[in-house]
Design a protein around this motif. Structure first.
Motif, PDB file in Angstrom:
ATOM      1  N   PRO A 219       0.837  -1.208   0.044  1.00  0.00           N
ATOM      2  CA  PRO A 219       0.025   0.079  -0.012  1.00  0.00           C
ATOM      3  C   PRO A 219       0.853   1.250   0.158  1.00  0.00           C
ATOM      4  N   LEU A 220       2.086   1.265  -0.213  1.00  0.00           N
ATOM      5  CA  LEU A 220       3.109   2.364   0.023  1.00  0.00           C
ATOM      6  C   LEU A 220       3.328   3.223  -1.390  1.00  0.00           C
ATOM      7  N   VAL A 221       3.232   4.131  -1.346  1.00  0.00           N
ATOM      8  CA  VAL A 221       3.781   5.114  -2.617  1.00  0.00           C
ATOM      9  C   VAL A 221       4.835   5.780  -2.185  1.00  0.00           C
ATOM     10  N   GLU A 222       5.948   5.532  -2.618  1.00  0.00           N
ATOM     11  CA  GLU A 222       7.090   6.261  -2.548  1.00  0.00           C
ATOM     12  C   GLU A 222       7.487   7.678  -3.080  1.00  0.00           C
ATOM     13  N   LEU A 223       7.804   8.463  -2.517  1.00  0.00           N
ATOM     14  CA  LEU A 223       7.911  10.022  -2.938  1.00  0.00           C
ATOM     15  C   LEU A 223       9.397  10.355  -2.796  1.00  0.00           C
ATOM     16  N   PRO A 224       9.579  11.154  -3.956  1.00  0.00           N
ATOM     17  CA  PRO A 224      10.942  11.846  -4.189  1.00  0.00           C
ATOM     18  C   PRO A 224      11.401  12.719  -2.950  1.00  0.00           C
ATOM     19  N   GLY A 225      12.501  13.140  -2.885  1.00  0.00           N
ATOM     20  CA  GLY A 225      12.848  14.285  -1.886  1.00  0.00           C
ATOM     21  C   GLY A 225      12.428  15.693  -2.422  1.00  0.00           C
ATOM     22  N   GLY A 226      12.080  16.512  -1.565  1.00  0.00           N
ATOM     23  CA  GLY A 226      11.593  17.604  -2.088  1.00  0.00           C
ATOM     24  C   GLY A 226      10.554  18.160  -1.057  1.00  0.00           C
ATOM     25  N   SER A 227      10.022  19.352  -1.401  1.00  0.00           N
ATOM     26  CA  SER A 227       9.096  19.968  -0.510  1.00  0.00           C
ATOM     27  C   SER A 227       7.558  20.210  -1.469  1.00  0.00           C
ATOM     28  N   ALA A 228       7.513  19.540  -2.514  1.00  0.00           N
ATOM     29  CA  ALA A 228       6.337  19.898  -3.129  1.00  0.00           C
ATOM     30  C   ALA A 228       4.965  19.315  -2.578  1.00  0.00           C
TER      31      ALA A 228
END
Length: 481
Positions: A219-228
């Motif tokens: 169930p996980l959606v990996e996110l990139p680094g950053g502050s969006a």
């Protein structure tokens, strides 16, 4: 008279047998001169009054006690150097969850090839305000008869929700869906600060699979680094994707990164012990970490190509112990448009030495030559006082040593403030102390023979006692002089 002597002799023999069976007496206190089998040099790379050392896996492998109590630091003269173990953050302190808002996207892109956002944003000073389209119903941008083409996640404005200072951006999303249907739903994601400019951010796959041991989900959606602030997830096949019911952002707690970072180990499979006969052994892959290590999470590094592996993760501390379930989920490696996306790691939170990956019965078997275990362990750190004559050495490998570490508050009264000024050290190659190794091997050999010797003494004792009883019976049966 002779009868009394025979009885006394029998009692003395019985006492000797009991003494042999009891074995050596336990020491009355801690013997600090207990032999340490292994030694490794400490190289101080950043001098300071207090020096910090991260213990590598090799230190766990050479410690003979599970809580590392047999560690010692000595200077070049062999004098004790005081040290303390730094506290390890608990798993729940390393990550926080907070709910976020999600909106379904339309069933398909617009005629211009873009996605119509179900929300509007307005800028008020330094803040971005979000309002939902008036035409968008509570059910979302897609009608009940059509599946959403994807989902828009609003991670929120840190200022509006009162985020603590220094909070990192979310590193992943955990989504939920109603029902227990099986599915495999590949997706791609994009990120944006203002809903106008979007940047591609990779992709992945959500999955649910029923199995005899329970549901296997990813169930996980990996996110990139950053502050969006905004994340747009677009399904590759909306018809086969689930309708999401909620989402949480996973945020790592602020703190000293040296205390929360984990050490990554890449381990090859090993041959399964010949004595294992449970049904899972034939399809499973086993991995030896070399020592019981406090694992944070595990992942599989799969060979090139597209591969999906629904699995159960099991672990144990000893080769003769029973396997216990640690986690279950889906590992994957997906190749699309020349890029590869991999599954996030499965949280474990257990201390084990051996890890076993058991594929689902309906999935393809894992190839040992093309599969590696990627395990992250939160290893202990210690701090010692740079006193005495350098160079220093770390000792380990005593089964009899008492606790060697001081309480941190005793060694460093203001540890929270002082830690930023800690020096650094690293551990060199281990060597074995020959005399201690020989003594340990001799003790192990005696331990292997002790049961047979004890049985031999017991049998001889029984035979002697039987002979003495027989003599007593015959003496009583003979006529008196």
């Amino acid at each position: 008279m002779r009868r009394a002597e025979r009885l006394a002799g029998g009692r003395r023999f019985a006492a000797i047998v009991a003494l042999v069976l009891a074995g050596p007496a336990a020491p009355s206190g801690v013997d600090d001169s207990a032999g340490f089998r292994f030694s490794a040099p400490l190289e101080v790379t950043a001098p300071a009054p207090f020096v910090e050392l991260e213990l590598p896996p090799s230190a766990y492998a050479r410690s003979r006690q599970p809580d590392l109590r047999d560690l010692r630091i000595v200077d070049t003269r062999g004098e004790r150097v005081p040290f303390a173990l730094l506290p390890t953050p608990a798993p729940h302190e390393a990550e926080r969850r907070r709910p976020i808002t999600l909106y379904p996207l339309p069933a398909r892109r617009s005629a211009a090839g873009t996605w119509d956002a179900p929300i509007d944003v307005s800028v008020d000073g330094d803040r971005v305000r979000v309002t939902r389209h008036a035409a968008t119903s509570a059910a979302g941008g897609a009608s009940a008869a059509s599946a959403p083409g994807g989902w828009l996640f609003d991670l929120g404005d840190p200022a509006e929700r009162g985020a603590p200072a220094g909070e990192a951006p979310p590193h992943a999303l955990r989504v939920t869906w109603p029902g227990a249907d099986e599915f495999a739903a590949p997706y791609s994601i994009e990120t944006s600060r203002d809903l106008r400019t979007w940047a591609p951010a990779g992709g992945g796959q959500l999955m649910a699979l029923a199995s005899a041991g329970g549901a296997l989900t990813q169930p996980l959606v990996e996110l990139p680094g950053g502050s969006a602030r905004f994340v747009r997830l677009v399904w590759s096949d909306p018809a086969g994707a689930p309708r999401l019911g909620g989402a949480e952002a996973l945020v790592r707690a602020p703190g000293d990164p040296r205390a929360s970072d984990a050490t990554e180990l890449v381990v090859e499979p090993i041959a399964a012990p010949s004595g294992e006969r449970d049904p899972a052994a034939a399809r499973a892959l086993q991995f030896d970490l070399g020592a019981p290590l406090p694992l944070v999470d595990v992942n599989l590094r799969l060979a090139s190509g597209t591969r999906v592996a629904p699995v159960r993760v099991q672990g144990r501390e000893r080769v003769d112990a029973a396997w216990r379930d640690l986690a279950q989920g889906v590992f994957y490696r997906l190749e699309r448009n020349g890029a590869a996306s991999v599954a996030p790691a499965l949280p474990v939170g257990a201390s084990v030495r051996f890890v076993r990956i058991v594929p689902d019965e309906r999935a393809a078997a894992l190839t040992p030559a093309a599969t590696r275990l990627v395990a992250r362990a939160r290893l202990a750190h210690l701090v010692f006082v740079a006193e005495g004559a350098a160079p220093y050495r770390l000792l380990a490998g005593s089964t009899d040593a008492g606790p060697g570490a001081l309480p941190l508050a005793t060694l460093v009264p203001n540890a929270a403030e002082e830690r930023a000024r800690f020096g650094r050290a690293r551990l060199g190659e281990w060597s074995e102390v020959t005399e201690v190794a020989r003594a340990a091997d001799a003790a192990a050999e005696r331990a292997r023979w002790r049961p047979w010797l004890l049985w031999g003494v017991l049998l001889v004792g029984v035979a002697v006692l039987a002979a003495m009883v027989l003599k007593l019976v015959r003496g009583n049966a003979s006529p008196s002089g």
